[in-house]
Design a protein around this motif. Structure first.
Motif, short mmCIF file in Angstrom:
data_model
loop_
_atom_site.label_atom_id
_atom_site.label_comp_id
_atom_site.label_asym_id
_atom_site.label_seq_id
_atom_site.Cartn_x
_atom_site.Cartn_y
_atom_site.Cartn_z
N GLU B 137 -3.16 -7.26 8.17
CA GLU B 137 -3.67 -8.59 7.84
C GLU B 137 -2.64 -9.68 8.18
OE1 GLU B 137 -6.80 -7.54 4.19
OE2 GLU B 137 -4.77 -8.26 3.72
N ASP B 138 -1.37 -9.44 7.84
CA ASP B 138 -0.31 -10.40 8.20
C ASP B 138 -0.25 -10.59 9.72
OD1 ASP B 138 0.33 -10.60 5.58
OD2 ASP B 138 2.28 -9.59 5.71
N GLY B 139 -0.39 -9.46 10.42
CA GLY B 139 -0.32 -9.52 11.89
C GLY B 139 -1.46 -10.34 12.48
N ILE B 140 -2.65 -10.20 11.89
CA ILE B 140 -3.79 -10.99 12.38
C ILE B 140 -3.54 -12.47 12.09
CG2 ILE B 140 -6.26 -11.46 12.05
CD1 ILE B 140 -6.57 -8.45 11.28
N GLU B 141 -3.10 -12.75 10.87
CA GLU B 141 -2.87 -14.14 10.45
C GLU B 141 -1.80 -14.81 11.30
OE1 GLU B 141 -1.90 -16.11 6.14
OE2 GLU B 141 -2.91 -14.15 6.19
N SER B 142 -0.75 -14.07 11.62
CA SER B 142 0.35 -14.67 12.39
C SER B 142 0.11 -14.62 13.89
CB SER B 142 1.66 -13.96 12.04
OG SER B 142 1.57 -12.60 12.39
N GLY B 143 -1.05 -14.06 14.30
CA GLY B 143 -1.39 -14.04 15.72
C GLY B 143 -0.72 -12.94 16.53
N VAL B 144 -0.03 -12.03 15.85
CA VAL B 144 0.61 -10.90 16.56
C VAL B 144 -0.45 -9.85 16.92
CG1 VAL B 144 2.27 -9.01 16.33
CG2 VAL B 144 2.84 -11.26 15.41
N PHE B 145 -1.40 -9.63 15.99
CA PHE B 145 -2.47 -8.66 16.22
C PHE B 145 -3.78 -9.38 16.56
CE2 PHE B 145 -0.22 -5.59 13.09
CZ PHE B 145 0.58 -5.11 14.12
N ARG B 146 -4.63 -8.70 17.26
CA ARG B 146 -5.94 -9.24 17.63
C ARG B 146 -6.74 -9.65 16.40
NH1 ARG B 146 -8.35 -4.58 21.31
NH2 ARG B 146 -10.18 -5.42 20.24
N ALA B 147 -7.47 -10.73 16.51
CA ALA B 147 -8.23 -11.27 15.37
C ALA B 147 -9.34 -10.30 14.93
CB ALA B 147 -8.83 -12.62 15.74
N ASP B 148 -9.83 -9.46 15.86
CA ASP B 148 -10.92 -8.54 15.50
C ASP B 148 -10.42 -7.17 15.04
OD1 ASP B 148 -10.00 -7.61 17.90
OD2 ASP B 148 -12.00 -7.33 18.79
N ALA B 149 -9.10 -7.05 14.80
CA ALA B 149 -8.57 -5.77 14.29
C ALA B 149 -9.16 -5.50 12.90
CB ALA B 149 -7.05 -5.83 14.22
N ASP B 150 -9.39 -4.23 12.60
CA ASP B 150 -10.00 -3.84 11.32
C ASP B 150 -8.92 -3.21 10.43
OD1 ASP B 150 -11.25 -2.46 9.26
OD2 ASP B 150 -12.95 -1.85 10.48
N PRO B 151 -8.36 -3.98 9.49
CA PRO B 151 -7.23 -3.48 8.69
C PRO B 151 -7.55 -2.18 7.95
CG PRO B 151 -7.49 -5.84 8.34
CD PRO B 151 -8.69 -5.39 9.12
N ASP B 152 -8.76 -2.06 7.38
CA ASP B 152 -9.09 -0.83 6.64
C ASP B 152 -9.14 0.39 7.55
OD1 ASP B 152 -9.30 -1.61 3.95
OD2 ASP B 152 -11.21 -2.60 4.37
N ALA B 153 -9.78 0.23 8.68
CA ALA B 153 -9.91 1.37 9.61
C ALA B 153 -8.53 1.77 10.15
CB ALA B 153 -10.86 1.02 10.75
N ILE B 154 -7.72 0.78 10.50
CA ILE B 154 -6.37 1.08 11.03
C ILE B 154 -5.55 1.79 9.96
CG2 ILE B 154 -4.19 0.06 11.85
CD1 ILE B 154 -6.40 -0.15 13.90
N SER B 155 -5.66 1.30 8.74
CA SER B 155 -4.91 1.88 7.64
C SER B 155 -5.27 3.35 7.43
CB SER B 155 -5.19 1.06 6.38
OG SER B 155 -4.70 1.72 5.26
N ARG B 156 -6.56 3.63 7.37
CA ARG B 156 -7.03 5.01 7.21
C ARG B 156 -6.52 5.91 8.33
NH1 ARG B 156 -12.09 2.84 5.96
NH2 ARG B 156 -12.47 3.07 3.73
N LEU B 157 -6.64 5.38 9.54
CA LEU B 157 -6.30 6.17 10.72
C LEU B 157 -4.81 6.47 10.76
CD1 LEU B 157 -7.85 7.27 13.08
CD2 LEU B 157 -7.59 5.08 14.24
N VAL B 158 -3.98 5.45 10.54
CA VAL B 158 -2.53 5.63 10.60
C VAL B 158 -2.08 6.62 9.52
CG1 VAL B 158 -0.32 4.49 10.11
CG2 VAL B 158 -1.98 3.40 11.63
N PHE B 159 -2.59 6.48 8.32
CA PHE B 159 -2.13 7.31 7.22
C PHE B 159 -2.56 8.76 7.40
CE2 PHE B 159 -2.03 7.62 2.28
CZ PHE B 159 -0.84 8.31 2.36
N ALA B 160 -3.84 8.98 7.68
CA ALA B 160 -4.32 10.36 7.85
C ALA B 160 -3.58 11.04 9.01
CB ALA B 160 -5.82 10.39 8.09
N THR B 161 -3.40 10.31 10.09
CA THR B 161 -2.76 10.89 11.28
C THR B 161 -1.32 11.29 10.99
OG1 THR B 161 -4.10 9.44 12.67
CG2 THR B 161 -2.20 10.48 13.70
N MET B 162 -0.55 10.39 10.40
CA MET B 162 0.87 10.68 10.20
C MET B 162 1.08 11.68 9.07
SD MET B 162 2.09 9.31 12.83
CE MET B 162 3.76 9.92 12.53
N ASP B 163 0.19 11.67 8.08
CA ASP B 163 0.28 12.69 7.02
C ASP B 163 -0.02 14.07 7.60
OD1 ASP B 163 0.69 13.50 4.33
OD2 ASP B 163 -1.46 13.57 3.98
N GLY B 164 -1.07 14.15 8.40
CA GLY B 164 -1.41 15.42 9.05
C GLY B 164 -0.28 15.90 9.95
#
Lengths: 197, 197
Positions: B137-164
């Motif tokens: 969310e910070d990244g979207i707000e500060s213009g570093v990340f794309r405005a259409d990025a989905d914080p919930d989906a990215i969060s789920r994906l990053v966590f499950a992937t790195m935990d696995g």
């Protein structure tokens, strides 16, 4: 199996699955499995010296089942096969697979201390990764997936992600977690693989 | 802690970490932890009735450590923070975290049977997911990340992937596995988030 009886072996393996779902791994005894098969403990010991030997064979049984299953959809296009593969990690709360994955997780946590478990789990790991690599390669060859797709990277990503998702769902009893992760994986990784019409 | 001594608490928690690395979870006793603190078992029991109570407090301690740590790089741009977060899951074979993750995995496999573990693990899970959501969310707000990025989906994906990835590396003793998965995650998901110059 020393007597070569495929039926007895399958019976014991299926009973081991049920006993793991009911008892978990740590508390599981040869007696529990014998009770579940409906045979004597001495018959079980005729086939397997220890619980560890039996569970090494059981992981082998899971590997064979996986090999059989992965052949079933060989005629489908690669994108369908990849979806089916990913969906296979998703289970519902009613499914006994939650209890089974907990037991399997206990067993996996013993792998660093039990070389025979570790060897079987590495075999299983390689087989799953090769399966995903094979699907992605087929997809590239048949023009379903982009030519610059990286089968190894996709394979690592899909497997780690869905394994992590499955473990979190089973340990935290959080319904729908694996399905939500799968959807994120489709949207952010897998949809990008497919060549648009 | 009933005597309010932060030092004793920290000593016990750090000793618990070391004892888990050495003994694993299942075989761990209050005596092992007392030995590791260099205090009597009765002193330990003055603070915690059971091993379970102690470990619930220990997960709480890990959560506090995580909360402290995640504040450290708050001034960095979101893409740097996301990278640092993902890198935190990657460990080398020499790291004692492999042994620690095995012990934690044993404990996690008890969560369905021990409600107090499950509650703490759910808290920890939510905190990690919120942290990733916050960074995106910070990244979207500060213009570093794309405005259409989905914080919930990215969060789920990053966590499950790195935990696995972390679990597979720790259980299969496969060096470099988590790093390879991280690289695939960067190439296929995270690099796509960043707005190109």
């Amino acid at each position: 199996m020393s007597d070569g009886s495929a039926d007895t072996r399958t019976e014991i393996m299926e009973a081991t699955y049920r006993a793991l779902c009911e008892q978990g791994y740590a508390d599981l005894t040869m007696q529990d499995i014998a009770d579940e098969v409906g045979k004597s403990k001495s018959l079980l010991h005729y086939h397997f010296d220890t619980k560890e030997d039996l569970l090494v064979a059981f992981i082998g049984f899971l590997i064979e089942e996986f090999e059989e299953k992965r052949g079933e959809n060989a005629a489908e296009p690669a994108d369908v096969r990849l979806r089916e593969f990913v969906d296979w990690f998703v289970f519902s709360p009613e499914d006994d697979r939650a209890a089974f994955h907990i037991a399997l997780l206990e067993l996996r946590s013993q792998a660093p201390f039990t070389e025979a478990y570790r060897e079987q789990l590495v075999r299983s790991d390689e087989l799953v990764r090769e399966t995903i690599v094979g699907i992605v390669e087929d997809g590239i060859e048949s023009g379903v997936f982009r030519a610059d797709a990286d089968p190894d990277a996709i394979s690592r990503l899909v497997f780690a992600t869905m394994d992590g998702a499955r473990i979190r769902q089973a340990t935290l009893a959080e319904d729908g977690y694996a399905a939500a992760v799968r959807d994120a994986l489709y949207d952010h990784v897998l949809s990008d693989l497919v060549v648009s019409e």
